[in-house]
Scaffold this active site. Structure first.
Site, mmCIF file in Angstrom:
data_model
loop_
_atom_site.group_PDB
_atom_site.id
_atom_site.type_symbol
_atom_site.label_atom_id
_atom_site.label_comp_id
_atom_site.label_asym_id
_atom_site.label_seq_id
_atom_site.Cartn_x
_atom_site.Cartn_y
_atom_site.Cartn_z
ATOM 1 N N SER A 77 0.836 -1.192 0.000
ATOM 2 C CA SER A 77 0.000 0.000 0.000
ATOM 3 C C SER A 77 0.877 1.250 0.000
ATOM 4 O O SER A 77 2.023 1.211 0.454
ATOM 5 C CB SER A 77 -0.906 -0.007 1.247
ATOM 6 O OG SER A 77 -1.808 1.074 1.229
ATOM 7 N N ASP A 78 0.325 2.328 -0.529
ATOM 8 C CA ASP A 78 1.008 3.615 -0.467
ATOM 9 C C ASP A 78 -0.042 4.714 -0.335
ATOM 10 O O ASP A 78 -1.088 4.660 -0.985
ATOM 11 C CB ASP A 78 1.856 3.871 -1.715
ATOM 12 C CG ASP A 78 2.761 5.075 -1.516
ATOM 13 O OD1 ASP A 78 3.829 4.900 -0.910
ATOM 14 O OD2 ASP A 78 2.374 6.185 -1.937
ATOM 15 N N THR A 79 0.238 5.685 0.522
ATOM 16 C CA THR A 79 -0.714 6.761 0.772
ATOM 17 C C THR A 79 -0.157 8.091 0.271
ATOM 18 O O THR A 79 0.986 8.444 0.557
ATOM 19 C CB THR A 79 -1.054 6.849 2.274
ATOM 20 O OG1 THR A 79 -1.624 5.604 2.697
ATOM 21 C CG2 THR A 79 -2.048 7.966 2.545
#
EC number: 3.6.1.9
Length: 195
Positions: A77-79
């Site tokens: 995941s990456d925000t």
């Protein structure tokens, strides 16, 4: 009696490819058995990408060091904090953090979490977007938060679950947990259709 998905996933090995304590805690709260295996990648992306495209690209990129077995599911995941057409990455120092929080003060912005699920024979990539509104923050409040919480490991230089979120978040449209760093409802939904 536990949901059917738990029985299905008992036959798999879930691997969270992230060193984020927040993502680890959220996945723990979901009740899944998993292990953490964070591998470093250069988080560079093509300059023409925008918003969700960046988050999805980086989530997929983080899966690239892995060659999963048939029983493994890699979760990456990456925000991204997206404000006025610009991605606010992690602040390198106090001055950058102060600048980012000053830009977000009194304004709406988007927090976009890219999510990628990877097995030995398939891959799914998607994202979730939450709109967040900060009240007008004083310089003293911004400086206090930076000194107390050292938010240099967070996109946009803030954590919604920290002091600045308690005193500064005026409105939120969408998933709170997405802003913390992992779109858990989307993850649960995709795991159910993925296995």
């Amino acid at each position: 009696m536990r949901p059917f998905l738990f029985n299905t996933l008992a036959q798999k090995e879930l691997i969270l490819a992230s060193g984020s304590p927040r993502r680890k805690q959220l996945l723990t709260d979901l009740g899944f058995d998993f292990r953490v295996d964070a591998r470093s990648v250069e988080e560079n992306y093509p300059s023409e990408l925008q918003g969700a495209e960046i988050a999805e690209y980086l989530a997929k990129l983080k899966a690239s060091p892995f060659t999963p077995t048939e029983k493994q599911i890699i979760i990456t995941s990456d925000t991204v904090v997206w404000h006025k057409g610009v991605s606010l990455a992690k602040a390198a120092n106090k001055a950058e953090a102060r600048s980012m929080l000053g830009a977000l003060s009194g304004n709406w912005h988007e927090v976009i979490s890219g999510l990628c699920l990877t097995t030995s024979n398939k891959q799914w990539v998607g994202s979730q977007t939450t709109r967040v509104k900060f009240t007008a923050l004083s310089e003293e409040e911004i400086d206090y938060y930076i000194e107390q919480c050292q938010p240099f490991d967070k996109a946009g230089a803030y954590g919604i679950q920290e002091w600045i979120g308690l005193i500064g978040i005026e409105g939120i449209e969408g998933s709170y947990f997405n802003v913390v760093g992992l779109p858990v409802q989307l993850l649960y939904q995709q795991l159910a259709s993925f296995v």
